[in-house]
Design an enzyme around this catalytic site. Structure first.
Site, mmCIF file in Angstrom:
data_model
loop_
_atom_site.group_PDB
_atom_site.id
_atom_site.type_symbol
_atom_site.label_atom_id
_atom_site.label_comp_id
_atom_site.label_asym_id
_atom_site.label_seq_id
_atom_site.Cartn_x
_atom_site.Cartn_y
_atom_site.Cartn_z
ATOM 1 N N SER A 103 0.806 -1.225 0.000
ATOM 2 C CA SER A 103 0.000 0.000 0.000
ATOM 3 C C SER A 103 0.836 1.271 0.000
ATOM 4 C CB SER A 103 -0.958 -0.008 1.199
ATOM 5 O OG SER A 103 -0.261 -0.150 2.423
ATOM 6 N N ARG A 159 3.620 -6.134 6.581
ATOM 7 C CA ARG A 159 3.359 -6.311 8.021
ATOM 8 C C ARG A 159 3.657 -7.738 8.466
ATOM 9 N NH1 ARG A 159 -0.842 -3.018 6.186
ATOM 10 N NH2 ARG A 159 -2.244 -4.784 5.920
ATOM 11 N N LYS A 183 0.031 -16.388 1.140
ATOM 12 C CA LYS A 183 1.397 -15.858 1.114
ATOM 13 C C LYS A 183 1.708 -15.074 2.386
ATOM 14 C CE LYS A 183 -0.148 -11.618 0.249
ATOM 15 N NZ LYS A 183 0.097 -10.350 0.942
#
Length: 321
Positions: free
Chosen positions: A120, A235, A171
């Site tokens: 993002s 993250r 993933k």
């Protein structure tokens, strides 16, 4: 970013204003579509956001998908409204993916999965990227392709929403494993080997449930895994690196300040694999690590100590342990 021509401008309700939702809002705004952003903390009500919307895009955390979908159904939308999921995860109670929850809730609406190697922060910065709009309804997929495409964001279509979705979901589990590998400073060789072995594990799971093998070799599979498993912007990668640094999971998640879907996905995936008898050696070590049953070094050691075998036998053979 420059405008890509569409047949008509669309009205889109963006449900979720987190990092990914905000990035998608930036992309939709480039093509001058009418955009209504809803979040629990925002001023716009859910009913106002979805009223007469051509597209309703779910960019919320996995735990909120079923509840928000139920609210949208109660408020009512047209059967022509395209529902898009940009959420990556598995429902803890049913093990369903977001798209299957949406299709179950709205059986008459076209559902599109939007997924690919899309960090993002890079999208927000206007850096070039590509993604996949997947649906059994080609017209709906092509509509979403046109809505988001620009000179910096290339959107492809396919007809395998489940494979596209599972590639993006699973993933995240692998990114935790690679983050551990990087945090332990085990080197590029080890990280490359782990990513390569993670791909057949994901393919094994996906094809078990009817996904197309080739989907996992594309943007929504290998492409997304490479982005998530090699960038500290991910993250889930940072969760693994934090565990390797000796931090506990609660501390890591607090420092992230946002959702790392791989943590919850791992738990659901293990239950799913146990039920279906699917071998998931990498994911199982991640699960044990997240539960605090083993250390990062023990997780790596357990994978290295597995029975020796030919490389090719793990690709789609569900009998392999």
């Amino acid at each position: 970013m420059n405008l890509v021509s569409t047949d008509s401008q669309k009205t889109m309700a963006m449900l979720g204003a987190g990092a990914w939702g905000s990035a998608l809002a930036t992309l939709a705004a480039v093509n001058h579509h009418e955009l209504r952003i809803w979040s629990r903390r925002g001023e716009l009500s859910l009913a106002e956001a979805i009223a007469d919307a051509d597209i309703v895009l779910f960019a919320i955390s996995m735990k909120g998908v079923r509840n928000v979908a139920a609210q949208v159904k109660e408020m009512g939308i047209s059967d022509k409204t395209i529902l898009v999921t940009a959420t990556k995860g598995l429902d803890p109670k049913t093990t369903l993916t977001p798209s299957r929850i949406l299709q179950e809730t709205f059986p008459n609406n076209p559902v599109v999965v939007l997924s690919g190697p899309n960090l993002s922060k890079e999208i927000e910065a206007g850096l070039p990227a590509a993604t996949v709009a997947a649906s059994h309804n080609l017209e709906a997929a092509e509509t979403i392709q046109a809505v988001f495409s620009s000179d910096c964001f290339r959107v492809y279509t396919n007809n395998d929403p489940l494979g596209t979705e599972l590639g993006g979901t699973l993933k995240n589990v692998m990114a935790i494993a690679v983050g551990v590998c990087a945090g332990l400073k085990l080197g590029t060789n080890a990280q490359s080997a782990l990513i390569t072995r993670a791909l057949p594990e994901i393919m094994r799971i996906g094809t078990h449930f009817g996904a197309q093998p080739e989907t996992f070799l594309g943007l929504a599979g290998l492409g997304d895994m490479l982005a998530t498993c090699t960038s500290p912007l991910s993250r889930n990668y940072r969760v693994g690196a934090g565990l390797a640094a000796g931090k506990n999971l609660e501390q890591i998640l607090a420092e992230l300040g946002s959702t790392a879907e791989g943590v919850n996905t791992t738990k659901v995936l293990v239950n799913l694999a146990n039920r279906e008898g699917i071998p998931i050696p990498i994911s199982r070590q991640v699960y044990r690590l997240l539960k605090g049953k083993i250390s990062p070094l023990e997780a790596v050691s357990n994978l290295m100590d597995r029975e020796l075998k030919p490389e090719s036998c793990d690709i789609l053979d569900e009998s392999v342990g």
